[in-house]
Design a protein around this motif. Structure first.
Motif, PDB file in Angstrom:
ATOM      1  N   ILE A 120       0.897  -1.337  -0.058  1.00 26.57           N
ATOM      2  CA  ILE A 120       0.069  -0.065   0.206  1.00 26.57           C
ATOM      3  C   ILE A 120       0.940   1.159  -0.009  1.00 26.57           C
ATOM      4  N   GLU A 121       0.278   2.210  -0.359  1.00 27.96           N
ATOM      5  CA  GLU A 121       1.159   3.617  -0.280  1.00 27.96           C
ATOM      6  C   GLU A 121       1.215   3.972   0.874  1.00 27.96           C
ATOM      7  N   ASP A 122       2.401   4.612   1.167  1.00 31.57           N
ATOM      8  CA  ASP A 122       3.020   4.963   2.475  1.00 31.57           C
ATOM      9  C   ASP A 122       2.855   6.488   2.969  1.00 31.57           C
ATOM     10  N   GLY A 123       2.329   7.249   1.709  1.00 30.38           N
ATOM     11  CA  GLY A 123       2.247   8.753   2.193  1.00 30.38           C
ATOM     12  C   GLY A 123       3.566   9.452   1.517  1.00 30.38           C
ATOM     13  N   ALA A 124       4.465   8.860   1.345  1.00 32.53           N
ATOM     14  CA  ALA A 124       5.661   9.489   0.859  1.00 32.53           C
ATOM     15  C   ALA A 124       6.098   9.273  -0.460  1.00 32.53           C
ATOM     16  N   GLY A 125       5.095   8.706  -1.326  1.00 31.22           N
ATOM     17  CA  GLY A 125       5.188   8.302  -2.578  1.00 31.22           C
ATOM     18  C   GLY A 125       5.906   7.013  -3.035  1.00 31.22           C
ATOM     19  N   ASP A 126       5.984   6.089  -1.856  1.00 27.15           N
ATOM     20  CA  ASP A 126       6.542   4.881  -2.037  1.00 27.15           C
ATOM     21  C   ASP A 126       5.404   3.988  -1.503  1.00 27.15           C
ATOM     22  N   THR A 127       5.618   2.555  -1.570  1.00 24.27           N
ATOM     23  CA  THR A 127       4.662   1.540  -1.065  1.00 24.27           C
ATOM     24  C   THR A 127       5.381   0.846   0.204  1.00 24.27           C
ATOM     25  N   ARG A 128       4.283  -0.012   0.728  1.00 19.90           N
ATOM     26  CA  ARG A 128       5.119  -0.968   1.666  1.00 19.90           C
ATOM     27  C   ARG A 128       4.065  -1.942   2.194  1.00 19.90           C
ATOM     28  N   PRO A 129       4.625  -3.011   2.595  1.00 16.86           N
ATOM     29  CA  PRO A 129       3.693  -4.127   2.964  1.00 16.86           C
ATOM     30  C   PRO A 129       2.669  -3.733   4.056  1.00 16.86           C
ATOM     31  N   LEU A 130       1.584  -4.308   4.114  1.00 18.16           N
ATOM     32  CA  LEU A 130       1.024  -4.247   5.503  1.00 18.16           C
ATOM     33  C   LEU A 130       1.818  -4.834   6.673  1.00 18.16           C
ATOM     34  N   SER A 131       1.404  -4.164   7.773  1.00 19.01           N
ATOM     35  CA  SER A 131       2.030  -4.755   9.234  1.00 19.01           C
ATOM     36  C   SER A 131       1.283  -5.813   9.528  1.00 19.01           C
ATOM     37  N   ASP A 132       2.087  -6.567  10.545  1.00 16.35           N
ATOM     38  CA  ASP A 132       1.453  -7.839  11.043  1.00 16.35           C
ATOM     39  C   ASP A 132      -0.063  -7.406  11.467  1.00 16.35           C
ATOM     40  N   MET A 133      -0.193  -6.253  12.270  1.00 14.81           N
ATOM     41  CA  MET A 133      -1.483  -6.153  12.814  1.00 14.81           C
ATOM     42  C   MET A 133      -2.437  -5.725  11.759  1.00 14.81           C
ATOM     43  N   GLU A 134      -2.097  -4.816  10.700  1.00 14.86           N
ATOM     44  CA  GLU A 134      -2.872  -4.646   9.745  1.00 14.86           C
ATOM     45  C   GLU A 134      -3.437  -5.797   8.978  1.00 14.86           C
ATOM     46  N   LEU A 135      -2.588  -6.795   8.903  1.00 12.04           N
ATOM     47  CA  LEU A 135      -3.001  -8.175   8.235  1.00 12.04           C
ATOM     48  C   LEU A 135      -4.042  -8.869   9.096  1.00 12.04           C
ATOM     49  N   LEU A 136      -3.665  -8.773  10.351  1.00  2.00           N
ATOM     50  CA  LEU A 136      -4.496  -9.534  11.274  1.00  2.00           C
ATOM     51  C   LEU A 136      -5.994  -8.959  11.361  1.00  2.00           C
ATOM     52  N   MET A 137      -5.992  -7.598  11.340  1.00  2.00           N
ATOM     53  CA  MET A 137      -7.377  -6.975  11.457  1.00  2.00           C
ATOM     54  C   MET A 137      -8.214  -7.222  10.204  1.00  2.00           C
ATOM     55  N   PHE A 138      -7.512  -6.997   9.026  1.00  2.00           N
ATOM     56  CA  PHE A 138      -8.151  -7.470   7.811  1.00  2.00           C
ATOM     57  C   PHE A 138      -8.718  -8.729   7.874  1.00  2.00           C
ATOM     58  N   PHE A 139      -7.859  -9.705   8.220  1.00  2.04           N
ATOM     59  CA  PHE A 139      -8.479 -11.237   8.605  1.00  2.04           C
ATOM     60  C   PHE A 139      -9.750 -11.388   9.228  1.00  2.04           C
ATOM     61  N   ASN A 140      -9.575 -10.616  10.499  1.00  2.00           N
ATOM     62  CA  ASN A 140     -10.767 -10.524  11.438  1.00  2.00           C
ATOM     63  C   ASN A 140     -12.050  -9.790  10.654  1.00  2.00           C
ATOM     64  N   LEU A 141     -11.768  -8.847   9.708  1.00  2.00           N
ATOM     65  CA  LEU A 141     -12.960  -8.068   9.123  1.00  2.00           C
ATOM     66  C   LEU A 141     -13.541  -9.104   8.388  1.00  2.00           C
ATOM     67  N   LEU A 142     -12.568  -9.887   7.546  1.00  2.00           N
ATOM     68  CA  LEU A 142     -13.295 -10.774   6.566  1.00  2.00           C
ATOM     69  C   LEU A 142     -13.846 -11.811   7.091  1.00  2.00           C
ATOM     70  N   VAL A 143     -13.377 -12.552   8.330  1.00  2.00           N
ATOM     71  CA  VAL A 143     -14.314 -13.459   8.927  1.00  2.00           C
ATOM     72  C   VAL A 143     -15.580 -12.871   9.352  1.00  2.00           C
ATOM     73  N   VAL A 144     -15.510 -11.990  10.053  1.00  2.50           N
ATOM     74  CA  VAL A 144     -16.795 -11.435  10.334  1.00  2.50           C
ATOM     75  C   VAL A 144     -17.872 -10.887   9.132  1.00  2.50           C
ATOM     76  N   ALA A 145     -17.190 -10.246   8.347  1.00  2.00           N
ATOM     77  CA  ALA A 145     -18.100  -9.747   7.181  1.00  2.00           C
ATOM     78  C   ALA A 145     -18.549 -11.023   6.273  1.00  2.00           C
ATOM     79  N   GLY A 146     -17.828 -11.900   6.209  1.00  2.00           N
ATOM     80  CA  GLY A 146     -18.365 -13.138   5.305  1.00  2.00           C
ATOM     81  C   GLY A 146     -19.165 -13.971   6.255  1.00  2.00           C
ATOM     82  N   SER A 147     -19.455 -13.927   7.353  1.00  2.00           N
ATOM     83  CA  SER A 147     -20.346 -14.760   8.030  1.00  2.00           C
ATOM     84  C   SER A 147     -21.511 -14.155   8.544  1.00  2.00           C
TER      85      SER A 147
END
Length: 270
Positions: free
Chosen positions: A68-95
């Motif tokens: 994802i964009e890092d705000g400085a014109g570059d990109t970065r991978p998602l942090s472990d916490m961001e990945l975990l929050m996305f996983f939780n969101l998908l579990v809840v939203a999908g069920s």
């Protein structure tokens, strides 16, 4: 998501527990909620690590490899916490959302028997019926946003930094948008509901949800004859989702499925 079938019941149970407010107030927790949240976090972290090492063609693998964009014109991978929050969101939203729309959509059809019989006898109405069920049930009740600049909405001044709550059921019954908005009408067209959100905040699982509702309703209408409520609908104690614990029904079983023409399986996007 790339979750093994054998693990899905655990994810459903953890999701149910963390969303339920029975016996606690907003902001409070208890031992059951803490255990469920910890179990889902541990499972998610292990799954994410596995997808990083052995990526597949599933959503979790795609997000784990994404940048994802890092705000400085570059990109970065998602942090472990961001990945975990996305996983939780998908579990809840999908069920949570689709199953409640199916349950409450069936309640709406039972409470409007003319609509139920119309759909049973003419499956070409299924696409518009699905959209009306989505509008009527509105599985996610609200989202909160923070205003980034001052504006005026409906005569109400909103300042930069104000917290604004968007109530989707209210929007889906807006008299300026829908004719007779408090009428359940499986023929409603157009039906510009916002159940899936709007623009960049549009649900990524929208067409999957539409397909699930259509498939379940087709099977129910083929297999069940007379169907009626056998008691009150018991809802989950929360104001975040239109959650349902149980819908008691009595029904007769059709001996043979009716001959019919399959409905158009194409899905539409609002």
């Amino acid at each position: 998501m790339g979750v093994p079938d054998a693990d899905r019941h655990d994810l459903m149970s953890w999701s149910n527990t963390t969303l339920d407010f029975e016996g606690r107030e907003l902001g409070e927790t208890n031992d059951d909620v803490a255990r469920a949240a910890a179990s889902m976090a541990a499972y998610g972290a292990e799954l994410i690590a596995d997808k990083k090492a052995h990526p597949g063609d599933d959503i979790v693998s795609a997000v784990a490899r994404g940048r994802i964009e890092d705000g400085a014109g570059d990109t970065r991978p998602l942090s472990d916490m961001e990945l975990l929050m996305f996983f939780n969101l998908l579990v809840v939203a999908g069920s949570e959302t689709t199953r409640n729309s199916i349950a409450l959509g069936m309640v709406a059809l039972i409470e409007h028997p003319d609509q139920l019989e119309a759909l049973r006898s003419d499956r070409s109405l299924m696409p518009t019926a699905v959209e009306e069920i989505l509008r009527w049930t509105t599985a996610t009740l609200y989202n909160r946003r923070t205003a980034t600049r001052a504006t005026e909405l409906g005569g109400q001044q909103v300042r930069a930094g104000d917290k604004v709550t968007l109530w989707w059921p209210s929007a889906n019954r807006d008299e300026s948008v829908f004719d007779d908005p408090f009428r359940f009408d499986i023929r409603r067209n157009p039906n510009p509901h916002v159940t899936f959100g709007h623009r960049t905040h549009f649900c990524m699982g929208a067409n999957l949800a539409r397909m699930e509702i259509r498939v379940i309703l087709d099977q129910v209408l083929d297999r069940l004859g007379h169907v009626e409520l056998a008691g009150p609908v018991v809802r989950v104690r929360t104001n975040k989702h239109a959650g349902v614990w149980r819908v008691p029904v009595e029904f007769s079983v059709r001996k043979t499925a009716p001959a019919r023409t399959a409905p158009d399986s194409r899905t539409t996007r609002n």
